[in-house]
Design an enzyme around this catalytic site. Sequence first.
Site, PDB file in Angstrom:
ATOM      1  N   ASP A 156       1.039   5.472   0.355  1.00  0.00           N
ATOM      2  CA  ASP A 156       0.450   6.744   0.758  1.00  0.00           C
ATOM      3  C   ASP A 156       1.377   7.866   0.337  1.00  0.00           C
ATOM      4  O   ASP A 156       2.606   7.779   0.508  1.00  0.00           O
ATOM      5  CB  ASP A 156       0.241   6.796   2.273  1.00  0.00           C
ATOM      6  CG  ASP A 156      -0.759   5.754   2.766  1.00  0.00           C
ATOM      7  OD1 ASP A 156      -1.616   5.349   1.955  1.00  0.00           O
ATOM      8  OD2 ASP A 156      -0.669   5.341   3.925  1.00  0.00           O
TER       9      ASP A 156
ATOM     10  N   ASP B  30       1.820   9.263  13.958  1.00  0.00           N
ATOM     11  CA  ASP B  30       1.684   8.557  15.222  1.00  0.00           C
ATOM     12  C   ASP B  30       2.991   7.992  15.749  1.00  0.00           C
ATOM     13  O   ASP B  30       3.407   8.290  16.869  1.00  0.00           O
ATOM     14  CB  ASP B  30       0.613   7.455  15.115  1.00  0.00           C
ATOM     15  CG  ASP B  30       0.759   6.606  13.860  1.00  0.00           C
ATOM     16  OD1 ASP B  30       1.804   6.696  13.184  1.00  0.00           O
ATOM     17  OD2 ASP B  30      -0.184   5.838  13.562  1.00  0.00           O
TER      18      ASP B  30
ATOM     19  N   ASP C 214       0.854  -1.193   0.000  1.00  0.00           N
ATOM     20  CA  ASP C 214       0.000   0.000   0.000  1.00  0.00           C
ATOM     21  C   ASP C 214       0.885   1.235   0.000  1.00  0.00           C
ATOM     22  O   ASP C 214       1.920   1.276   0.686  1.00  0.00           O
ATOM     23  CB  ASP C 214      -0.918   0.013   1.226  1.00  0.00           C
ATOM     24  CG  ASP C 214      -1.837  -1.194   1.254  1.00  0.00           C
ATOM     25  OD1 ASP C 214      -2.441  -1.499   0.212  1.00  0.00           O
ATOM     26  OD2 ASP C 214      -1.937  -1.843   2.310  1.00  0.00           O
TER      27      ASP C 214
END
Length: 464
Positions: free
Chosen positions: A85, A164, A83
């Site tokens: 981003d 985070d 994935d």
Amino acid sequence: MFKGFTRFLQSPSEHIKTLFEPQGNPPGPLVPQVIPREEHPVSRQHFSEAALKVLYRLHKAGFDAYLVGGCIRDALLGKMPKDFDVATNATPEEVRDLFRNSRLIGRRFRIVHVRFGREVIEVTTFRGKPSDEHGGHLAQQSDAGLLLRDNVWGSIEEDAIRRDFTINALYYSIADFSIHDFAGGVRDIESRTLRLIGEPETRYREDPVRMLRAIRFAAKLDFTLDPATEAPLADCAPLLLQIPPARLFDEVLKLFMAGHGLATFRLLSEYGLFAMLFPEAEEAMVDLPWFEGMIELALENTDKRIAEERPVTPAFLLAAFLWAPVLQRQAIFEQEGMPAIPALQAAAQQVISRQLQHTSIPKRFGMPMREIWELQQRLPQLRGKRAFQTREHPRFRAAYDLLLLREQAGELEPGLGDWWTAFQKGDEHEQRRLLQKAGGDPASQGQGRRKRRRKRKPRPSQGD
């Protein structure tokens, strides 16, 4: 594949050693360590064509464009990213104008999805500070500190401090192919440590789902939680009750359907987080000693199937998680004089209704769960044509798997599972022998000779 980076981690240059000496979580804007292309193993060959198209189009349009987070972390760990981003200084509207195959999504966090066939590249604008220098809220927060809406744009440095974990504050620049490490993420990859950026309790209050992400990453990557990151987990666990059930269901899928479910369950239980997701299951594990073992067996089974690239379904796992609560409620209804089947149906309704207050369960999973539970009543019924009818049920294989788990965990005495195993594998003669042994041969009960059946290929387990 990444031997070069292994050497880089084992013998980093002195300036990297000095910068990444543990000094606690950074309190303010972060100054990046820029790792040039020749000092890291990440290359464009690790990225999908779609991700590169997004990066280059943004770059050619004059915007900053970086791959960020998990794809860079995984590449540095020697895993092939799946994935991708993208982070940029272009606003969502500017991104949408560049890509006709895109759409804006989200209210709490506005992002852009750029679709290339079945692949979706998620593009986010650099996030700014949630409040200004005078304490005024630019983002919307609850009194408890929960971020309700956050569409404040900022610089890459501000964006990094809003990430985070340190290992997710890694940015790959398409301009010069360097990696920008804002929070010592490379150091923490080397030590296999999961560390929050900022003050942990504050970060958990901003978004309690970060606690679940901490557990998921620790289990998935086999990382150790940094002591400061770990310390508030048990006390902050009830904050998850603020999160909408639909969002928590999405997190449950990520937690348990990614191939590391057993390790994840044990960590969630250790810090009191599983009880926030499945309270009745937690309560049943206290009352029924066999139930925790059954959940672990179900997760071990699911992890194994995922590793073997075999089909899995959340319905089976959810049916296992909530089986003991259904059993307990069914017993209460039967004590009140209700027949077994209606008692089971009423118990299932109550258990699911309570569960929906914590995690939503789409109907496409809720109905199969009920059928798996109801088949537990039919599996012991071997008289007449019942065995053949049960075997033909669409949820038979999932119900059979649950039966085996119940026997393995010690809820039931072994035997029925072996009977069904033999019945599925046997030819017509063997099936008749098994039915006679169980006292359920149709021919012996005056029902006539059964029509010869062609031997069926077994369906995949877990109801698929």
